[in-house]
Design a protein around this motif. Structure first.
Motif, short mmCIF file in Angstrom:
data_model
loop_
_atom_site.label_atom_id
_atom_site.label_comp_id
_atom_site.label_asym_id
_atom_site.label_seq_id
_atom_site.Cartn_x
_atom_site.Cartn_y
_atom_site.Cartn_z
N ASP A 64 0.81 -1.23 -0.14
CA ASP A 64 0.03 -0.01 0.17
C ASP A 64 0.98 1.24 -0.13
O ASP A 64 1.62 1.54 0.98
N PRO A 65 0.84 2.00 -0.90
CA PRO A 65 1.64 3.32 -0.94
C PRO A 65 1.16 4.41 -0.06
O PRO A 65 1.50 5.46 -0.01
N PHE A 66 0.12 4.41 0.32
CA PHE A 66 -0.76 5.40 1.08
C PHE A 66 0.48 5.80 2.25
O PHE A 66 0.30 7.31 2.26
N PRO A 67 0.92 5.31 3.18
CA PRO A 67 1.86 5.64 4.13
C PRO A 67 2.84 6.59 3.68
O PRO A 67 3.17 7.72 4.30
N VAL A 68 3.68 6.30 2.49
CA VAL A 68 4.66 7.06 1.96
C VAL A 68 4.00 8.33 1.29
O VAL A 68 4.49 9.57 1.54
N PHE A 69 2.61 8.19 0.88
CA PHE A 69 2.22 9.23 0.20
C PHE A 69 1.89 10.43 1.19
O PHE A 69 2.00 11.55 1.18
N ALA A 70 1.05 9.78 2.56
CA ALA A 70 0.80 10.57 3.66
C ALA A 70 2.04 11.39 4.45
O ALA A 70 1.87 12.58 4.60
N ALA A 71 2.96 10.46 4.39
CA ALA A 71 4.44 10.97 4.86
C ALA A 71 5.00 12.28 4.08
O ALA A 71 5.16 13.55 4.42
N LEU A 72 4.89 12.19 2.73
CA LEU A 72 5.31 13.23 1.76
C LEU A 72 4.38 14.53 1.95
O LEU A 72 4.66 15.58 1.95
N ILE A 73 2.96 14.24 1.83
CA ILE A 73 2.16 15.50 2.02
C ILE A 73 2.36 16.25 3.13
O ILE A 73 2.50 17.39 3.14
N TRP A 74 2.31 15.49 4.43
CA TRP A 74 2.61 16.42 5.78
C TRP A 74 4.08 16.75 5.74
O TRP A 74 4.31 18.17 6.08
N GLY A 75 4.94 16.11 5.17
CA GLY A 75 6.49 16.96 5.27
C GLY A 75 6.42 18.05 4.55
O GLY A 75 6.84 19.13 4.91
N THR A 76 5.62 18.02 3.20
CA THR A 76 5.70 19.23 2.37
C THR A 76 5.03 20.29 3.00
O THR A 76 5.33 21.48 2.83
N VAL A 77 3.93 20.02 3.50
CA VAL A 77 2.89 21.02 4.02
C VAL A 77 3.31 21.79 5.34
O VAL A 77 3.51 23.04 5.11
N LEU A 78 4.09 21.17 5.79
CA LEU A 78 4.68 21.70 7.19
C LEU A 78 5.99 22.41 6.65
O LEU A 78 6.37 23.34 7.41
N TRP A 79 6.66 22.13 5.67
CA TRP A 79 7.89 22.66 5.28
C TRP A 79 7.51 24.07 4.62
O TRP A 79 7.93 25.24 4.87
N LEU A 80 6.38 23.93 3.81
CA LEU A 80 5.70 25.23 3.21
C LEU A 80 5.28 26.34 4.29
O LEU A 80 5.65 27.53 4.24
N PHE A 81 4.77 25.62 5.38
CA PHE A 81 4.03 26.45 6.48
C PHE A 81 5.44 27.16 7.09
O PHE A 81 5.06 28.40 7.46
N GLU A 82 6.48 26.44 7.51
CA GLU A 82 7.26 27.09 8.32
C GLU A 82 8.34 27.98 7.41
O GLU A 82 9.07 29.07 7.98
N TYR A 83 8.40 27.76 6.18
CA TYR A 83 9.41 28.56 5.23
C TYR A 83 8.78 29.42 4.28
O TYR A 83 9.54 30.31 3.52
N HIS A 84 7.52 29.16 3.78
CA HIS A 84 7.01 29.82 2.51
C HIS A 84 5.53 29.95 2.81
O HIS A 84 4.67 29.60 2.05
N ARG A 85 5.17 30.26 4.10
CA ARG A 85 3.95 30.37 4.53
C ARG A 85 2.85 31.17 3.63
O ARG A 85 1.62 30.72 3.52
N GLN A 86 3.23 32.17 3.00
CA GLN A 86 2.52 32.81 2.06
C GLN A 86 2.03 32.06 0.94
O GLN A 86 0.98 32.71 0.11
N THR A 87 2.37 31.09 0.65
CA THR A 87 2.16 30.45 -0.60
C THR A 87 0.68 29.42 -0.25
O THR A 87 0.17 28.84 -1.09
N LEU A 88 0.46 29.23 1.06
CA LEU A 88 -0.54 28.45 1.35
C LEU A 88 -1.77 29.07 1.36
O LEU A 88 -1.83 30.46 1.59
N GLN A 89 -3.17 28.51 1.32
CA GLN A 89 -4.36 29.25 1.10
C GLN A 89 -4.53 29.67 2.63
O GLN A 89 -4.13 28.97 3.66
#
Length: 213
Positions: free
Chosen positions: A155-180
């Motif tokens: 099941d690829p979902f665990p990897v998918f979930a990890a990448l999604i959460w990793g990416t969104v928190l990285w954006l929040f911490e360092y490029h917050r203005q790009t998020l909705q």
């Protein structure tokens, strides 16, 4: 009362008879699509707007209620217009070509999306991003079903979930203005506001003290 009832019965019978007419079915489906779009838009937007407004927006109760009503009305109206446009164009294309083909759906929805959801605003942005996430999942499954991508052994979902959460928190911490904005607000509440407190009141009971808002 009896007189009005006597008048209404023939009207109801005539309306029901009209609804059974096959030649009007396409047009009536368009009208019911408009109705269902309006109702469904209100059903899903009202509770969401209620929660988000009272959690994250400041202002008087009157202003908050007005914001909730406006968001609900806009979502309800837009979804009604879109369903009306989509089903109308589907019926028109089918009538012109004598049958329904897959491209009709794509073309009708593209036109409806452009006309109804084409304006770049927070509400439309949220709806489009909601659809995008579902589309990516669906296309991934379709690629496997059609044999374009081999069936995963695990099941690829665990990897998918990890990448999604990793990416969104990285954006929040360092490029917050790009998020909705609504996502920014949610993450600020979870990850920034939890770093600040003064005493037990704003540690356990309130998120922020009244004098720090």
């Amino acid at each position: 009362m009896a007189g009005s009832s006597d008048v209404l019965r023939p009207l109801l019978r005539a309306a029901n008879a009209l609804l059974q007419q096959h030649r009007y079915r396409a047009a009536l489906a368009v009208l019911k699509g408009f109705r269902n779009g309006a109702v469904y838009g209100a059903k899903i937007r009202a509770p969401h707007a209620l929660v988000m407004t009272f959690l994250f927006k400041s202002g008087s109760l009157r202003e908050k209620l007005k914001s909730i009503a406006q968001a609900t009305y806009t979502h309800s109206r837009n979804l009604a217009y879109f369903v009306f446009t989509y089903k109308g164009l589907m019926a028109l294309q089918s009538r012109l070509q004598g049958k329904k083909i897959p491209f009709h759906s794509f073309f009708a929805a593209c036109i409806g999306g452009w006309l109804v959801f084409g304006e770049n605003n927070p509400l439309n942005s949220q709806i489009v991003m909601y659809l995008l996430s579902r589309i990516l999942f669906a296309l991934s499954r379709l690629a496997v079903e059609k044999g374009y991508v081999p069936q995963p052994k695990q099941d690829p979902f665990p990897v998918f979930a990890a990448l999604i959460w990793g990416t969104v928190l990285w954006l929040f911490e360092y490029h917050r203005q790009t998020l909705q904005p609504s996502l920014q607000s949610s993450m600020t509440y979870l990850y920034d506001d939890s770093n600040v407190w003064h005493d037990l009141s704003d540690f356990l009971i309130y998120n922020k003290r009244a004098d720090s808002k």
